[in-house]
Design an enzyme around this catalytic site. Structure first.
Site, PDB file in Angstrom:
ATOM      1  N   SER B  97       0.817  -1.204   0.000  1.00  0.00           N
ATOM      2  CA  SER B  97       0.000   0.000   0.000  1.00  0.00           C
ATOM      3  C   SER B  97       0.859   1.266   0.000  1.00  0.00           C
ATOM      4  CB  SER B  97      -0.929  -0.069   1.223  1.00  0.00           C
ATOM      5  OG  SER B  97      -1.845   0.973   1.217  1.00  0.00           O
ATOM      6  N   ASP B 219     -10.325  -4.618  -4.921  1.00  0.00           N
ATOM      7  CA  ASP B 219      -9.727  -3.819  -3.857  1.00  0.00           C
ATOM      8  C   ASP B 219     -10.311  -2.420  -3.973  1.00  0.00           C
ATOM      9  OD1 ASP B 219      -8.227  -2.349  -2.115  1.00  0.00           O
ATOM     10  OD2 ASP B 219      -6.267  -2.868  -2.988  1.00  0.00           O
ATOM     11  N   HIS B 247      -7.809  -5.454   0.422  1.00  0.00           N
ATOM     12  CA  HIS B 247      -6.628  -4.615   0.281  1.00  0.00           C
ATOM     13  C   HIS B 247      -5.401  -5.221   0.958  1.00  0.00           C
ATOM     14  CE1 HIS B 247      -4.492  -0.911  -0.442  1.00  0.00           C
ATOM     15  NE2 HIS B 247      -4.246  -0.734   0.852  1.00  0.00           N
TER      16      HIS B 247
END
Lengths: 516, 266
Positions: B97, B219, B247
């Site tokens: 991320s 996601d 995610h």
């Protein structure tokens, strides 16, 4: 996927959802459907639990709740907002647990419960708002407090660290504030004097002017009043302060208190006194100098005139006149010399600052003086009375003492009253401060009304006596003053004169021995 | 700062028996424990480096400088500092991320030290822009902040004390359950704002390292369009789609994640 419309399951007073590890809903109860505004539920629609969440909640769910469930197996009391089908929001409290399924894949199954917290959220919001308000208030207070502390430190340091006196009193004149400089200078403690009358820190002679100043302040509240006040020091002594008084009024213009700012003027006053004394000395010296100059010119001119006359006489070339001129020249030179010697003596007295002091016998020294005066006493039989014990000693400068006694007795002889026999009384007394000699005669006397101002001036004579040179009293006054003494005179025409000489009595035995 | 200071600052843990350096960096939310289902698979052949970003997990919160971490460069500089202090070379950098972007920035500073970049669910910009789909609006970010405000997840200074004072506590599992994902709310909010409001698209063309982009199925945080955008912008990149949903595939689908990493590193 199975959906069980169980009776209890559907009448639970909270939402109940079962989801798989893809977050897809397996079962859901009626309460939950009502909560999110769905009429019914068809598993084949493939609803995800995230469909109930706002985007922000999804981020929180993905980044916090799912990891927490995975690691800890449970989440409790999570406050969320669910999106309803009509796009409105409903606040809920969510709990969740995760368990392994019984099937062969051991997939994870997530169970969630949702409690409607619309009502609670309202309280919570109120609480949050008031919390926020309180926080803002605290911040404001902190800012104010900080500002106040900064200001008060600034002003306090101004008040404490300056070299001014700052005091405040109430309307009765009782101290309400004394700055540290004031306390330090007067040697007092603030705590001892708060609430006490300020007049008690002022010497009584100045009480009236202090109260007058207060009165003026009350009459003219807008004006500042000035006053000089003296205050006793705790260590003894007195300091003089110049003060500025001002009446402080409250919002309604009523008198509230007095603010007094002052500074120490003791030093200034002391310096002023020294300065005044110096001015006096200089004025007197200047006047003496003028006097001296006048006499010098006048007297030298006299001698010059004499010399001029003698020169003219000499040029006549008669034998007898030459002889007379010679004798006159001799006399003139003699008196010229005398004049100059007197003048130089006078200058010497003035220039000497310290004189050797010794202790000696009074009777012996006065006896010597009388012996020198034998010539003048010729044909006279004065009665000289010494009114002190024969072993009386005096401590002063011996040469000046002789000169002073010589001049005083000599004066008495010169200004004797031809009508009766001369009587001279010499007395001696002493106290802690002075050794006092007085010489009293029954001579012609002096009209003090007329002559008191210039009796001790140079070349002043009062009687037209041919022997008078007008220098004696001038010289001895200078000598006496050089010894830090003083001379006084009492006299009456036709009665006589008393000269009283004060020698300072610094002559304790130790000083005397030291000076020997 | 020397190694020991950095170890304390970023709670660095080094494990594994191999030589090849592989660094796992957690994303926004929790800490290095997010990788605990994945990294054990690499312990034989790799030297595994785990760390907590400053402000997260058991990092030293006293280093959290709100100015320094006002953008992701602050974190990238920390990473560069660590790599240089430990003299790591030929690194495989795995960032999840937001840390995919942090790794990308670091790779532009020290490209010669990094061999491969693996970006898990990355996004260079979350908020939609002209001609760009990030998937978020400002309101979404606000609602995240609101949710964070409403949930401290039991974070309190007393809990932090426990974490800070017992760094070597043996009862790891219990401690983990007590401390996991509990971050200082103030820092957590700041990090959220920095993460979700930033725009790091301009970094992507500067990345010269071979890069794997792992894109999850559905996601909602880093949607497919973003993965494709990343793949287009980075020169030497490969986009791999995963079956995993959500995610955090390393949490929800660790096996698939390990398999995808191993495939790429083969």
């Amino acid at each position: 996927m199975n959906f069980v419309p169980h009776k209890l399951f559907n009448i639970l007073p909270f939402g109940y959802v079962e989801a798989n590890h893809h977050d897809q809903i397996i079962s859901i109860n009626k309460f939950m459907l009502d909560l999110i505004g769905l009429e019914n539920f068809k598993p084949e629609l493939g609803l995800s639990i995230k469909d109930f969440f706002t985007k922000g909640v999804i981020v929180f769910f993905e980044t916090h709740l799912k990891p927490l469930l995975k690691i800890n197996g449970i989440i409790e009391e999570i406050s969320l907002e669910l999106s309803r089908s009509n796009n409105s929001k409903v606040p809920v409290l969510m709990n969740g647990v995760v368990v392994e399924s019984n099937d062969e894949n051991s997939n994870l199954i997530y169970y969630y419960t949702f409690f409607d917290m619309t009502q609670r959220k309202l309280y919570e919001k109120e609480l949050l708002i008031s919390n926020q308000k309180q926080e803002n208030l605290i911040n404001q207070l902190n800012d104010l407090n900080k500002k106040y502390l900064e200001d008060s430190n600034y002003y306090r340091s101004m008040v404490e660290n300056n070299s001014f006196f700052i005091v405040k009193t109430d309307l009765e004149g009782k101290y309400t504030f004394l700055n540290s400089f004031f306390c330090k200078r007067l040697g007092v403690k603030q705590e001892d004097w708060l609430g006490k009358y300020s007049l008690d820190l002022i010497i009584s002679e100045d009480h009236q002017s202090c109260m007058d100043t207060v009165q003026r302040c009350l009459e003219n509240p807008s004006e500042t009043q000035w006053v000089n006040l003296r205050k006793p020091l705790s260590t003894g002594g007195i300091i003089a302060n110049q003060w500025e008084f001002k009446l402080i009024v409250d919002e309604d213009n009523n008198p509230k208190e007095f603010l007094c700012l002052g500074h120490d003027i003791t030093d200034i006053l002391n310096k002023q006194k020294v300065l005044e004394a110096q001015v006096e000395t200089i004025t007197e010296q200047n006047s003496r100098l003028n006097n001296f100059t006048n006499i010098v010119t006048h007297n030298l001119r006299n001698h010059l005139a004499n010399l001029n006359g003698i020169y003219e006489l000499n040029s006549s070339s008669s034998e007898s006149e030459n002889k007379l001129a010679q004798s006159m020249l001799y006399q003139t030179i003699h008196s010229f010399d005398h004049t100059i010697r007197n003048l130089s003596d006078t200058i010497e007295i003035k220039s000497k600052t310290t004189l050797p002091l010794t202790i000696f016998s009074l009777q012996e020294e006065i006896g010597k003086v009388i012996a020198t005066l034998k010539l003048q006493l010729n044909n006279l039989d004065p009665e000289i009375n010494l009114n002190f014990s024969s072993d009386q000693k005096i401590f002063t400068n011996i040469s000046y003492f002789e000169s002073i006694i010589f001049n005083l007795i000599s004066n008495s002889i010169k200004y004797r009253n031809p009508r009766h026999n001369l009587v001279i009384n010499i007395k001696f007394i002493q106290d802690n401060f002075h050794q006092v000699i007085s010489v009293q005669d029954n001579g012609l006397g002096i009209d003090l009304n007329q002559h008191s101002k210039n009796i001790f001036g140079m070349y002043k004579t009062f009687h037209g006596n041919p022997d008078a040179k007008g220098l004696g009293l001038f010289i001895i006054k200078n000598q006496i003053e050089a010894l830090r003494g003083k001379i006084e005179v009492e006299s009456a025409l036709g009665v006589g004169t008393i000269f009283t000489v004060y020698f300072p009595n610094e002559g304790n035995e130790l000083t005397a021995i030291k000076n020997k | 700062m020397d190694k020991n200071d950095l170890i304390k600052r970023n709670n660095i843990n080094i494990l594994g028996e191999g030589e090849q350096i592989i660094i796992f960096i957690h994303g926004y939310g929790c800490d290095q424990n997010m990788c605990r289902f994945v990294h054990p698979h690499f312990k034989t052949n790799y030297k595994i480096v785990l760390l907590d970003l400053v402000g997260s997990g058991k990092s030293d919160l006293s280093f959290y400088d709100f100015d320094k971490y006002e953008n992701l460069q602050g974190y990238a500089l920390d990473l560069v500092e660590i790599i240089e202090a430990f003299d790591f070379k030929n690194i495989i950098l795995v960032g999840h991320s937001v840390s995919a972007i942090i790794s990308g920035i670091a790779s532009t500073i020290i490209p010669d030290k990094i061999n491969k970049l693996i970006m898990v669910c990355p996004s260079p910009k979350y908020i939609d822009d002209y001609n760009y789909i990030g998937g978020f609006s400002q309101d979404d970010i606000d609602s995240l902040i609101e949710t964070l405000n409403a949930n401290y997840l039991g974070w309190s200074s007393s809990i932090t004390q426990v974490i800070m004072n017992n760094p070597d506590k043996p009862e790891l599992a219990q401690e983990l359950s007590e401390s996991f994902c509990r971050n200082d709310p103030k820092i957590s909010k700041h990090f959220a704002k920095v993460t979700f409001s930033g725009d790091y698209r301009s970094i992507l063309p500067k990345i010269s390292i071979p890069t794997l982009i792992l894109q999850c199925n559905s996601d909602l945080i880093a949607p497919k369009e973003v993965g494709e955008y990343m793949n287009n912008e980075i020169k030497d990149s490969k986009l791999v789609l995963m079956d995993a949903v959500g995610h955090c595939p390393h949490i929800s689908h660790p096996q698939e994640t390990v398999q995808k990493l191993e495939n790429y590193l083969k």
